[in-house]
Structures are given as structure tokens and as C-alpha cells.
Enzyme design. Structure first.
Site, short mmCIF file in Angstrom:
data_model
loop_
_atom_site.label_atom_id
_atom_site.label_comp_id
_atom_site.label_asym_id
_atom_site.label_seq_id
_atom_site.Cartn_x
_atom_site.Cartn_y
_atom_site.Cartn_z
N ASP A 1 -1.11 -0.70 6.18
CA ASP A 1 -1.08 -0.08 7.51
C ASP A 1 -2.05 -0.74 8.48
OD1 ASP A 1 -3.55 0.82 6.70
OD2 ASP A 1 -2.95 2.90 6.42
N THR B 1 0.02 4.94 1.18
CA THR B 1 -0.07 5.85 2.32
C THR B 1 0.10 5.10 3.64
OG1 THR B 1 -1.59 7.25 1.06
CG2 THR B 1 -1.50 7.59 3.45
N ASP C 1 0.87 -1.17 0.00
CA ASP C 1 0.00 0.00 0.00
C ASP C 1 0.91 1.23 0.00
OD1 ASP C 1 -2.42 1.53 0.32
OD2 ASP C 1 -1.83 1.81 2.40
N ASP D 1 20.14 -41.56 17.36
CA ASP D 1 18.96 -40.77 17.70
C ASP D 1 19.30 -39.62 18.64
OD1 ASP D 1 15.97 -40.39 17.83
OD2 ASP D 1 16.44 -40.65 19.95
#
Length: 736
Positions: free
Chosen positions: A613, A421, A419, A699
Site C-alpha cells: 500500500d 492489508t 502485502d 534504413d
């Protein structure tokens, strides 16, 4: 009358490894009336919805105890909790016994078992120099001592629906060794297994230590201001609305707002940002931040249980309990793998003597060795240990990742969609120009329309109006048209603050306003139009500068082979001006539904992460493979999306990709090493080159190595910004 359903949360002492979690989950799955079951080996918790008309709480607790774990109810209801069943030792069989804070390893149940069996093993070895009979007796005693708790857990697992547990494999191998006259090797097997279990518990404790250190950053006491005087009170007793004083060098005791004073604050414990931030009256502060300058008075905005650090700790703990896809696959694989190991071991031990007349002793020995080699401890632990370490390392850098699935996905995305802003830009636009017959009138009315909005552009307009000492009239019937306009009734007039694109669908703008809008947008500014019905009253231009690290973040993503793109509802000219400056592609003039469509298209070409945001981008964040919220510890940044950049640095996106890839690489190495080592020992066992104590190392040794490899991630620093770890070792003042 039937008992109601209960929401229960237990602390399960001893459930601190991946195989422990598997055992508990499989046991709970056999009980009728259980739902919403969640486990976490990092927190050692079991949460579930229990219908006590079908399964009593006492039955659940008794089954946990029979598996060797001690359950403690964390959310006891008003009625007295059911008591443990008679004859069941509440502390029986603590298998791993990870040390509690400040508790040495040798003081745990597992530590005592290791010390005792090790001492018996050493004594038996010494007796061998004097009398071999005594040595054999000592080896048998050491074997039985070590195998007894394992055998009890193996029996409980069989009874509760998990017949092929790790405890069963080791118990069969150790008892079988005694029966075929190899008591010495049986004793070494159970001793090494106990040591491996102890190391695994200690490693789990180290992984939890980071969370405890973060939780401890908030001070225990605070200076409460009352009647012009201060007095020291417990920080967890502070109530919303009270005022506290924070002296230089002290930590802020609660989330709040500065009422008076100016100082530099080190927010690194919360946001991961190592550069101190100068804050004054009106600014938000976080619990745990360090006041490096003047005296501050702060209004408490959140109680201790709801402050930013507490919420981060809670989210991180939940994230560590969230299974990654690879972990789920390994879990499913182990359900078939372990029975397969038992079957192969039985075939190796029985087929050659029965069908080919081979001697029983060597083939029984090889079968027992295969049981030990086949233990899936290292394989089961390889993924959750790496995921836990990766999430903890990210939290120390202000990268909050809410689950193993998100951590795995971030590293494989092909596209990162930003995005504009508040994400690529600082989110603090300012009004640069107002065009209209009366500048103050245009600004006054537009600010009145926007007064109820929290959008950065709305705040910029209202701040500009107040900065010009304009009195805002009340607005009614306010309504937001996402991506288009905000409307309200002001002084009896139906006003709207609209995007130029939407305004053009409502009315025909005069040539001078169209020219002004074009000029503003070509300069990278955002323009909005004030309309009175269909009559344009003026244009307001706003400028939001890119974040200082936005260009570097885009460059880092490209170097990582990830394509960055900006999705914005702003006009094409403004979007292009900012995108060209930062060096990324742009799709502009997008409505929320357009962003959703584009995110879906990008997903079809490969994984996509959406960065926003957290306020207006929730649909796109949810639609993407990984949603990443920008924020400095706000509710939105913490509660939305799959990850959050608490420090507000865009380069944190590249750090997330690097951390994910480092974690995935660690997982691949762990799985390859665990399986590769077992394959090598499988071949050497069939060739007769491996004895029992070497088999258990296949193991136990692999478990220790994959754990150590996973813990290396705790030292991960990243490359996309300044190093910023919580100052765990820094002295904490006794009051705020």
C-alpha cells in the site's frame, strides 16, 4: 569571481528521436563542468547541472544550435540569460521538426524541406523527357539542397566529438553519388532520408499527444464559491482552502474534499477505473473527474500545479526519459557499430580496385550503398519508441510505470509478493468484536492509543469508538513498534495496542482471551490486545474483506506462470484463512525485517515484484526488483515504488506483467527486423542487386516500420479488467 553552478532545463526544439538524444548527450559529455545530465526525446528536454566557471551557458547553447536544435531555457534564473553567439541562426537546421499541437507537418522546417526537395526531384524527372542536361542539373540541385543541412550537422558533430553520426553517413553517400555521376540516385537518397526523418518526428509527436491529452483533462475554469455566490475563475488560480461548485456533467477543477452533495464520479481519467464511484461529503475527488450526478461543493486541497493529473503527467514524462537496460545496450552498441560500418564501406570501395584491379565505379557505388544500409536509425529507435508507447498505454489504464527499467523488469519476474492489508484486502477493516470486562472502556482506551496512527486497523478502531459516541481522552508519548505494537500514555496509564504474538512476550494472557483470539483468527479476523503495562484489558477483533478482484488477480498471475505469495505481519491462522480463500501461498507473522529477508530470498530464485500500500511496505518495495504501490492517486502511491496501480485493482498487477511482455516482444521484433533487413540488403549490395535508393529504404523503411510497430502498443487494452482509457474525445465543459 567564478560563476556559480546552475541547474538548467532546456526545451530542445527538434530533439525528438533517440539518435538526436545520443548526439546531444555526446556533445554535452565533451563540455567540462557538466553533471547530472538527463535527456528525454519524448519531452524534448535537456536538464543538467552546469558549472559556468568551466563552460559558459552561451557555449552550451551555441553547440546545441550548431547541431541543428533550438534551445529554450525553461527555468531562467533571475539574471538575464546568456545570449546566443553572434552569427548563429537560432532556428538553424531543425532536423526533425515534429509538428506542435495544431501545426500541420508541411509547416515544419523538415516538412518544408521534404516538399521543396520533392518538387525539385519531380521537376528534374520531368525535364529528363525534354533535355537530359536539365534533368542532371535538377538532380544535383535537389541533392545539394537536401544534403546541405545534413552536412552542416555532420560537421558540427565531428567538431563536438561525435565523428560517426547518421548525418555524416548520408552526406557522404549523397555527395559520393553526385561525384560518380549518379546524381539522380543521390537526390532520391536525401529525399527518402528527409521523408523518414519527417515520419519519425510525426511519430514522436503522436507519442507525446497522449500526455498532452491527459494534461488537458483538467478544466480551464472553475466556479468559485464566495459569499454564497459563484463566479467563474481560471482553474489554475485556485488556492488551497477555497471552495468550488461542480455542476452535473462538469469536470472537477482541482483535487479536493467534498463538503456537501452526493454524486457518481467518473474517475477514469485519473485512475483508469471505468466504473463510476458514488461519493459524498468527506470523500476525496480528483481534478479531471467527471461529475455525473448532483451538484457538489468541494474544498480545494491542492493547487493546479500539484494536482493528481499534473503529478501523473510529470512522473510519466520522467519515466519516458528513463533509459531501459536494452536501450542503454543499444546505445553502447551503436558507438562501435557506426564506425564499423564506415570501415567496412571503405574496405569494400577500395580493396577490390587497389588489390585486384577491379573497376572503381561499381565498387565505389557498393561502398556508398553500404554507408546507407549501415545507418543505425531503426536500431537506435527500436527500443525507446516501444518503451514510450508502453508507458503511455499503461497510464491510460491507470498503470503508472516510472521508467523503462521497471517496464522491462515486470514481465520477467518469477514471483509477486503481496502485502495483505490494503493490498489483497480492501484496506477498510471494521471492528467485529470487543472482548473485555467493559466493552466501551476497552474500545475507548484502544482508540485513544491509536488516534495518531494512519494504519487501516487504527482507523477502524477509532471509527468504531466514534460510532459508539465515545469521547477519546488525549494521548501523549505515542510510539509505534513496527509489526509489534503502538504505545501511548493515556490518563496517566502506559497503554499499548499489541499483536497477540508481541503481547505473549510481555505477559501471560488469560485462557479466555487466548481462546477468543484463536477463534477470531481461525475465522480470518485480526485480533489485537489492549495492555495496561503488563495487564491485559481486552481483545478487539477486526475483519478486512478481500478485494472483489483479488481471487481473479491471483488466478491470472498463475496463468501467466508467475507465483503469487502473501507476506503479512498478521498471525498465521488469519493469514492462512485469507490465503486459502484466494488460492495463494502465505508467509505470516512477519516483522518488517522478516519481509526484507524473504524478498531477498525470493530475488535469489528469480525476479520478484512486491505489491504494497506504499505506507508500511517501503523497505520491501525498495528491496524488490520491482515495487508496485496500490493507491487511488495518493502521494504515497505516486511517489514510492517503481509502479503504481491508480485504480486500486489487484488485477492491475497481471496487466502490468502482460504490458511488459508485450513491450519486450515488440522490442525483440523491432531489433530483429532492423538487423535482419540490413543483413539482407548487405548481401544483395555485395552481389550487385541493390542500388542507392533501395539502400536508403533499408534504413528509412525499417525506421518507419519499427516506429509503426511500437505505436501499436498505444492501442494495448490488456485483459485483466474493464477497458478504461481517458475520454480524450469527450467534450470538456468550459467550467468546473
Amino acid at each position: 569571481m567564478s560563476a556559480p553552478r546552475a541547474q538548467l532545463e532546456y526545451f530542445v526544439d527538434g530533439m525528438d528521436c533517440a539518435s538526436c538524444v545520443q548526439k546531444v548527450e555526446r556533445m554535452v559529455a565533451t563540455l567540462p563542468g557538466t553533471a547530472e545530465v538527463k535527456t528525454s526525446f519524448a519531452r524534448q528536454t535537456l536538464t543538467l547541472d552546469l558549472d559556468e566557471a568551466q563552460t559558459e551557458r552561451a557555449t552550451l547553447e551555441r553547440n546545441l544550435q550548431s547541431l541543428g536544435y533550438t534551445p529554450s531555457l525553461l527555468n531562467p534564473p533571475a539574471a538575464p540569460a546568456a545570449q546566443a553567439a553572434p552569427g548563429v541562426d537560432a532556428h538553424a537546421g531543425h532536423v526533425h521538426g515534429a509538428p506542435r499541437p495544431g501545426q500541420p507537418w508541411y509547416a515544419t522546417g523538415q516538412g518544408r524541406l521534404v516538399v521543396t526537395s520533392g518538387a525539385l526531384l519531380a521537376l528534374a524527372w520531368l525535364f529528363g523527357f525534354m533535355e537530359p542536361g536539365f534533368a542532371t542539373f535538377g538532380y544535383v540541385a535537389a541533392t545539394l539542397l537536401g544534403v546541405w543541412p545534413l552536412a552542416k550537422k555532420a560537421y558540427a558533430s565531428v567538431r563536438l566529438g561525435d565523428p560517426f553520426s547518421i548525418n555524416l553517413l548520408v552526406s557522404l553517400a549523397a555527395i559520393g553519388a553526385v561525384l560518380i555521376g549518379e546524381a539522380a540516385e543521390g537526390a532520391v537518397v536525401v529525399f527518402f532520408f528527409a521523408v523518414g526523418e519527417l515520419l519519425e518526428g510525426i511519430a514522436a509527436g503522436r507519442a507525446r499527444a497522449g500526455i498532452r491529452a491527459l494534461a488537458a483533462l483538467a478544466p480551464r475554469t472553475a466556479l468559485l464559491v464566495e459569499g454564497g455566490q459563484t463566479r467563474e475563475v481560471p482553474a489554475d488560480s485556485l488556492a488551497v482552502g477555497q471552495t468550488v461548485q461542480v455542476n452535473p456533467g462538469a469536470r472537477v477543477p482541482a483535487d479536493g474534499t467534498i463538503l456537501s452533495g452526493t454524486s457518481s464520479l467518473d474517475d477514469s481519467p485519473v485512475t483508469g477505473e471505468s466504473v463510476p464511484v458514488v461519493k459524498g461529503a468527506g470523500h476525496t475527488v480528483y481534478a479531471g473527474s467527471i461529475n455525473q450526478g448532483g451538484v457538489l461543493t468541494v474544498r480545494v486541497d491542492r493547487a493546479a500545479r500539484d494536482n493528481t493529473i499534473a503529478r501523473i503527467v510529470h512522473l510519466v514524462e520522467e519515466a519516458e526519459g528513463s533509459r531501459a537496460p536494452t536501450a542503454r545496450f543499444i546505445d553502447r552498441f551503436s558507438r562501435f557499430y557506426t564506425p564499423g560500418v564506415v570501415a567496412v564501406s571503405a574496405l569494400v570501395a577500395l580493396v577490390p580496385p587497389l588489390l585486384f584491379g577491379a573497376a572503381w565505379s561499381p565498387w565505389l557505388y557498393k561502398g556508398l550503398a553500404l554507408l546507407l544500409i549501415g545507418c543505425p536509425c531503426a536500431l537506435v529507435l527500436s527500443v525507446p519508441a516501444a518503451i514510450t508507447s508502453g508507458i503511455s498505454a499503461g497510464t491510460r489504464r491507470g498503470l503508472l510505470i516510472k521508467g523503462g527499467a521497471a517496464l522491462e523488469s515486470i514481465g520477467s519476474v518469477k514471483t509477486v509478493a503481496f502485502d495483505k492489508t490494503g493490498t489483497l484486502t480492501a484496506g477498510t477493516p471494521r471492528v467485529t468484536d470487543v472482548v473485555g470486562r467493559d466493552r466501551n472502556e476497552v474500545l475507548r482506551l484502544a482508540a485513544a492509543v491509536e488516534s495518531g496512527s494512519s494504519h487501516p486497523l487504527a482507523r477502524a478502531i477509532t471509527d468504531a469508538a466514534r460510532g459508539s459516541n465515545l469521547t477519546l481522552p488525549p494521548a501523549t508519548d505515542a510510539q509505534a513498534l513496527p509489526g509489534r505494537a503502538v504505545t501511548a500514555t493515556v490518563e496517566g496509564r502506559s497503554l499499548s495496542v499489541s499483536s497477540p504474538r508481541h503481547a505473549a512476550t510481555v505477559t501471560t494472557l488469560p485462557a479466555d482471551l487466548r481462546a477468543a483470539i484463536r477463534d477470531f483468527e481461525e475465522e480470518g479476523r485480526t485480533a489485537v490486545v489492549l495492555l495496561d503495562g503488563a495487564a491485559p484489558l481486552g481483545v478487539i477483533a477486526l475483519r478486512d474483506e478481500p478485494r472483489p478482484d483479488a481471487r481473479e488477480a491471483v488466478a491470472q498471475l498463475r496463468r501467466l506462470g508467475v507465483n503469487p505469495v502473501m507476506l503479512t505481519g498478521d498471525n498465521a491462522r488469519t493469514g492462512r484463512a485469507i490465503a486459502d480463500d484466494l488460492g495463494l501461498d502465505v508467509r505470516a507473522e512477519l516483522l518488517p525485517e522478516d519481509k526484507l529477508r524473504l524478498v531477498a530470498e525470493l530475488r535469489a530464485r528469480g525476479g520478484v515484484a512486491m505489491v504494497g500500500d506504499g505506507i508500511n511496505d517501503a523497505p520491501a518495495l525498495a528491496r524488490s526488483d520491482v515495487g508496485i504501490a496500490m493507491g487511488g492517486g495518493t502521494d504515497v502511491a505516486l511517489e514510492t515504488a517503481d509502479a503504481a496501480l491508480l485504480g486500486g485493482r489487484v488485477t492491475g498487477v497481471a496487466d502490468l506483467v502482460r504490458l511488459s511482455r508485450a513491450t519486450l516482444q515488440t522490442i525483440r521484433w523491432n531489433v530483429a527486423f532492423a538487423l535482419g533487413l540490413k543483413l539482407i540488403f548487405l548481401v544483395t549490395t555485395l552481389l550487385g542487386s541493390t542500388n542507392l535508393w533501395m539502400a536508403i529504404l533499408a534504413d528509412t523503411g525499417a525506421t518507419a516500420l519499427v516506429t509503426a510497430n511500437a505505436l501499436r502498443l498505444l492501442r494495448w487494452k490488456g485483459e485483466g479488467g474493464p477497458r478504461s482509457s481517458p475520454p480524450v474525445g469527450r467534450p470538456v465543459p468550459q467550467h468546473g
